[in-house]
Scaffold this active site. Structure first.
Site, PDB file in Angstrom:
ATOM      1  N   LYS A  64      -3.632  52.477  -9.667  1.00  0.00           N
ATOM      2  CA  LYS A  64      -3.953  51.055  -9.754  1.00  0.00           C
ATOM      3  C   LYS A  64      -5.321  50.800 -10.386  1.00  0.00           C
ATOM      4  CE  LYS A  64      -0.754  49.136  -6.422  1.00  0.00           C
ATOM      5  NZ  LYS A  64      -0.545  48.358  -5.172  1.00  0.00           N
ATOM      6  N   ARG A  98       3.315  55.203  -1.251  1.00  0.00           N
ATOM      7  CA  ARG A  98       4.107  54.917  -2.454  1.00  0.00           C
ATOM      8  C   ARG A  98       3.385  55.517  -3.648  1.00  0.00           C
ATOM      9  NH1 ARG A  98       4.786  50.297  -4.446  1.00  0.00           N
ATOM     10  NH2 ARG A  98       7.040  50.275  -4.805  1.00  0.00           N
TER      11      ARG A  98
END
Length: 274
Positions: A217, A252
């Site tokens: 991210k 995840r």
């Protein structure tokens, strides 16, 4: 202690962290190398992720990255269902469906999906709790006030997650099948993403397993000055180690093989796994 089974997989303080392999069907995803629309190629990738240690495969057909326009309901279904059909033919592991829409969730659960990952925390579509209840399936609920991941301070994250848990309670959703996600990323800014990771243990007070999605991210790119998500693997693994040390029960990731190595070492240090 929180110890439950999530689609047959032990999940909680006494169990190894569950590894969820992320497959993005949406071409708009922030990490372009993770995007795959061809059903056969998606199934190949799912098989490889399971071989590398993933416990669950998560399929998402609509990007929720900041600035990306939502696609129509019909487009989401058209993207998702052929991939879901092929993946469910090829793997025995549970398949999670990343969607905020009850109609998509219902069709997906009828077509091989076994759990729901709702980044709105049941706040986008009021019909979603009923679908989850009807199918008696697990769900991951992300912290969201009005948009996915828009809660910043850890106390605010706890508050909006409690709101989602209250929705579950009112709508008859089995709370034993709910996992909570603080919503790291989603454009809130690197300061707040790091703050949530540092204080992740606070979410244990809600007495639900905690899922964290940090793979490649933007906050990792900002810390390391890396614009391309393809270059953020090592930073993702470092953040994953901190997440597990601070209590994450589910991770995840786009990279199950590397992630599971980090997770198991951290668990050995914590003494989480016998």
């Amino acid at each position: 202690m929180v110890k439950r089974k999530f689609s047959g997989i032990p999940l909680g303080d006494e169990a190894p962290a569950v590894i969820t392999g992320v497959i993005n069907i949406a071409p708009e995803t922030f990490y372009k190398e993770s995007s795959v629309q061809n059903p056969q190629k998606a199934a190949d990738r799912a098989e490889k992720m399971i071989e590398e240690g993933a416990d669950i495969i998560d399929l998402g057909a609509m990007s929720t990255a900041p600035g990306v326009e939502p696609i129509s309901l019909e487009e989401e279904k058209q993207r998702l269902l052929p991939v879901l059909e092929k993946v469910s033919e090829r793997i025995d592991a549970p398949i999670s469906i990343d969607t905020q829409r009850a109609e998509v969730a219902k069709i997906a659960l009828e077509s091989g999906g076994q759990m729901i990952n709702d980044v709105s925390g049941f706040k986008y579509d009021s019909r979603m709790p009923s679908v989850v209840t009807d199918f008696d399936c697990p769900a991951v609920l992300m912290a969201a006030k009005q948009e996915p991941g828009d809660a910043r301070k850890i106390e605010e994250v706890k508050q909006v997650l409690q709101e989602s848990l209250d929705i579950c309670d009112r709508e008859g959703v089995d709370l034993e099948k709910i996992v909570i996600d603080p919503g790291i990323g989603f454009g809130k800014g690197v300061k707040w993403d790091l703050h949530i990771l540092k204080n992740l243990h606070e979410l244990k007070k809600l007495n639900h397993p905690v899922c964290v999605g940090i793979s490649r991210k933007s906050f990792i790119g900002e810390v390391l000055d890396l614009k391309d998500p393809a270059d953020r693997l090592w930073g993702s693994l470092g953040a994953t180690a901190i997440a597990v040390m601070n209590g994450a029960d589910m991770i995840r990731t786009h990279d199950p093989k590397e992630t599971i190595h980090v997770v198991r070492v951290v668990e050995a240090i914590r003494g989480k796994v016998d």
